[in-house]
Design an enzyme around this catalytic site. Sequence first.
Site, short mmCIF file in Angstrom:
data_model
loop_
_atom_site.label_atom_id
_atom_site.label_comp_id
_atom_site.label_asym_id
_atom_site.label_seq_id
_atom_site.Cartn_x
_atom_site.Cartn_y
_atom_site.Cartn_z
N TYR A 61 -24.41 11.58 -3.52
CA TYR A 61 -24.01 11.90 -2.22
C TYR A 61 -24.38 10.89 -1.26
O TYR A 61 -25.49 10.22 -1.42
CB TYR A 61 -24.20 13.19 -1.64
CG TYR A 61 -23.38 14.34 -1.98
CD1 TYR A 61 -22.20 14.47 -1.17
CD2 TYR A 61 -23.64 15.15 -3.09
CE1 TYR A 61 -21.39 15.74 -1.49
CE2 TYR A 61 -22.73 16.18 -3.47
CZ TYR A 61 -21.69 16.44 -2.73
OH TYR A 61 -20.86 17.47 -3.26
N GLU A 62 -23.26 10.21 -0.55
CA GLU A 62 -23.70 9.13 0.33
C GLU A 62 -24.79 9.13 0.92
O GLU A 62 -25.29 8.23 1.49
CB GLU A 62 -22.39 8.73 1.19
CG GLU A 62 -22.49 7.34 1.83
CD GLU A 62 -20.97 7.26 2.45
OE1 GLU A 62 -20.48 8.03 3.25
OE2 GLU A 62 -20.52 5.92 2.69
N SER A 63 -25.04 10.56 1.56
CA SER A 63 -26.10 10.98 2.01
C SER A 63 -27.53 10.82 1.50
O SER A 63 -28.63 11.02 2.29
CB SER A 63 -26.18 12.49 2.78
OG SER A 63 -25.66 13.06 1.77
N LEU A 95 -30.62 4.47 -1.84
CA LEU A 95 -29.36 4.79 -2.34
C LEU A 95 -28.46 3.55 -2.49
O LEU A 95 -27.50 3.34 -3.56
CB LEU A 95 -28.75 5.85 -1.41
CG LEU A 95 -27.37 6.43 -2.06
CD1 LEU A 95 -27.43 7.50 -2.95
CD2 LEU A 95 -26.49 6.82 -0.86
N GLY A 141 -19.66 3.49 4.12
CA GLY A 141 -20.25 2.72 3.00
C GLY A 141 -18.86 2.25 2.16
O GLY A 141 -19.28 1.76 0.98
#
Lengths: 268, 268, 305, 305
Positions: A61-63, A95, A141
């Site tokens: 997850y981008e988070s 990330l 992103g």
Amino acid sequence: MSEPRAIRPAEVSAFSKSEMMIVAAARELAGRRVCFVGVGLPNIAVNLARLTCAPTLELVYESGAFGAKPARLPLSIGDPTIVTGATAVVSMFELFSFYLQGGLVDVGFLGAAQIDRFGNINSTVIGDYEHPKTRLPGSGGACEIAINARQVFVIMRQSKRSFVDRIDFRTSPGNLGGAEASARIRREQGWLGRGPSVVVTDLGIYHFDDSGEMRLDSIHPGATLEQVRDTIGWEPHLAEPLSTTPAPTPEELRLIRERLDPEGSYTK
Amino acid sequence: MSEPRAIRPAEVSAFSKSEMMIVAAARELAGRRVCFVGVGLPNIAVNLARLTCAPTLELVYESGAFGAKPARLPLSIGDPTIVTGATAVVSMFELFSFYLQGGLVDVGFLGAAQIDRFGNINSTVIGDYEHPKTRLPGSGGACEIAINARQVFVIMRQSKRSFVDRIDFRTSPGNLGGAEASARIRREQGWLGRGPSVVVTDLGIYHFDDSGEMRLDSIHPGATLEQVRDTIGWEPHLAEPLSTTPAPTPEELRLIRERLDPEGSYTK
Amino acid sequence: MSKVTSMRDAVAALVHDGDVVAIEGFTHLICFAAGHEIIRQRKRELTLARLTPDLIYDQMVAAGTARKLVFSWLGNPGVGGLHAIRRRVEDADPAPLELEEYSHFGMVGRYTAGASNLPFFPLRSYFETDLPKANPLIRPIRSPFGEETVYAVPPLKPDVTVVHAQRADAEGNTQMWGLLGCQKEAAFAAERVIVVVEDLVDESVIRADPNRTVIPGLIVNAVVVEPFGAHPSYVQGAYDRDNHFYRDWDAIAREAGTTQAWLDEWVYGVSGRAEYMAKLGAERVASLKPSGEAPSGSVDYGVYK
Amino acid sequence: MSKVTSMRDAVAALVHDGDVVAIEGFTHLICFAAGHEIIRQRKRELTLARLTPDLIYDQMVAAGTARKLVFSWLGNPGVGGLHAIRRRVEDADPAPLELEEYSHFGMVGRYTAGASNLPFFPLRSYFETDLPKANPLIRPIRSPFGEETVYAVPPLKPDVTVVHAQRADAEGNTQMWGLLGCQKEAAFAAERVIVVVEDLVDESVIRADPNRTVIPGLIVNAVVVEPFGAHPSYVQGAYDRDNHFYRDWDAIAREAGTTQAWLDEWVYGVSGRAEYMAKLGAERVASLKPSGEAPSGSVDYGVYK
């Protein structure tokens, strides 16, 4: 999680265009290992894939959650349910630096407001940047996903306003001006991403041909070539023969309707 | 922790040169807030300061522990006792990026094999770099401490081999060729560190004068100016008047001998 | 998919002659067990990367595995020099050893660039020092904002990184606590990763505390369960640093003969870590146990359905 | 030294007109309580920095606190646009709003450069996009190793960063778990830091698990204890994201009138978070509690004497 309803025969053949789009996108993930998940439609498609054709798919997850096993479909990609029970939760620095730019993501999933025939994407503004007609969310992103993910999947609805000859702003690079330039620039600049590999819409599935241009390979059941041409700002390349996308299975529909989007937020 | 022994009068006045050096260095830390701790003598001096003149001093260990309250004096700066009960343990990336280069360290403590009159330091090689007579440990974090810590304290024993007219290799910049050049380069390049502010040896305490050169400000009890001149490779500047360093107090000696270095590894 | 294997098989499969090898760990969690297995398997021509070569690389260099060191601080912390390495550097005895030298932050930056697929990492170190002269891979770079210049170091991408940790699951999802050094960066930068752990745990233990995970199974090739594998280094909460051994090594390594005798007895003379521990003796092992427990306490992630 | 104070005093003392303010938190731990207090104190001409302006900056922009946004994704996640901000950007209604736009990684890199005192941060984003044309602070930089070019972003050093967390001690040593966003980088980059917590804990709780500490008290100016201060955002383990409010905001913010009415009622009309919660009602608050506990488990650091 609610108990499955019984599937009645009438439901099997009745599905929405959004459901077909999500199912088609999910199937493209078969055999993929690590997928970077953004908000919205990609979120449902990826979670459907994990429950069907890609059980070992790892969701990044981008988070910042990795190996998440969400107990419900999160509205936002930053929901607490993607953290509890994940294998790792990392800072955004880590990330974006190590997972994404470091080349660990096989598939990055993007949505868009506009796309051109080469898969270049606009999610920033409609109109002029300084004086926009519509101010869109911007890159988030997306621009780094387009550059660093090994492959990019696009999921978006077709319309004359979204499938355009010339996008108003290039937020995320696709095949740039064509396959040759794209391959050269990506190689020379050391990009790990090879660019867009599939565009799934509410009408069909496109891959990219040798020129780097989108080619309609499969048309969804119920959709027509006339609808395709009416919702695209250029004369689309068509595969010969053109396939028909297999309809969603009862199990796929059941998972979407009962488990992933019971309120129908994305699939109406 | 062992119980304090009773201090007998004879012990009060009897102290080693190393003990005087450690005590003098510790006292220089009065009023400082955040100190970056390296291995060896700085480690003892800083821990002594924390127990005496600088109770609120925060220790940042080069190994990544912050706010450590070691229950014993660690041999290495990477001992488990500095972790248990610390307020934070951080990666080396974070330590060097945010704490040190980010400007949070008031005092960096350095030892050295060679130092020149301007406080430039060699801890890399004696002799030629490619064909060294003696291969020393190298920079470790010293070069970045010298550049980024707001002030640098040096602690080292004096000898003709260590206090030299010309160091064989510049590992850590001090006042470069003099105060003026140093101030200009540090300003132009955006360094946060203002360079060396004190050198504590087994014979005395040096600060830096307006020319950027070391000046003997205080001589330790028992040491002579002749000893100082015999162990230094240039004619040292002397403060007028020259002070005498107050001898270690019974409490300072007790802490070193019973608590910080009971085996006398550093103080014999 | 379980990646659990033996140290012998992991080293045989993943470490090749000529590789760049990083056994990382800043004083904490240094995997001596992997170093010893590399010696036993007589790997050759390795480039050994570590901030602090420590005793582990002194031993590996003495055993002839290495042609080159990439490092930032070459010593036995609190004790003195690394004599086997110094013999090769100062006297080419028995052969020269190539050195590539940075500062600590330079090494951390190199791993970070390697992990991030960046062509360089910028830092403020090195100005007005002789390090860029000694190592031409430390180069100035001008900021595109204003007049400032900083230095840059190139990415370091080890062929193999070895990480020791308190625990991992069978897929290699790895958790550690205490000093973290730059193991994360060194692991993400590497082509292949070997994780060596004190305890193999169920996936559910890892998933209970995802913020504690330092290395994801995604980048791990082999998981080796080797309790006490870090001795004479230490594992926070499990065993103490064996400072006596660090001091003893100073005498052992001063002469080539005593160094080789030690290797014969403690590395070549044992089949692996279990035998090494038996030889060390229960009393020595027991003396390294912490004197008590210091529990972290538990936090609540909450169930969200 | 205790830094515990009220939200009112913290904002009054540490946030000034014209400041660059970062209230960070990627969906998780967004401190709405601080945003509302800034609105109540009628701070003006702020530059608001955040990766995702989210509802908090839509509200602060609607209230007239801001002249500029620095951001990377401008939306209501999973719902739609931020209408108050869009009115100012698209129609200069009631006044223009300056935008300075990056990508997520660009913003993270800017905070990282700010925290590290670097003049720039390099990253591979932005090639062959229109972003460098839209923002001249995104600039190419040539690697000193080989032919590669990457892009660079400048440091971002907020005057004030506000961080919400599960717990801190009175000195501001702060621990959080769940999604960490880029709060650490934004805090280290800032001139002043306000930490807002659900629970004030004894120093011994922090010291029991030092690896869990994200922000050291060293860089913290004020500690505010404000339970539920992140609502409608959430706090892992404490309360859920109030997705209903995120959906409701879409309708509220579509018109300037309804937006102002909401601010009058829920921000200007309450004295602080306690009154806001009372107004929200016990039932709504209770509905956001997790459905169960998910304990991390405890690890052992060991006692070493």
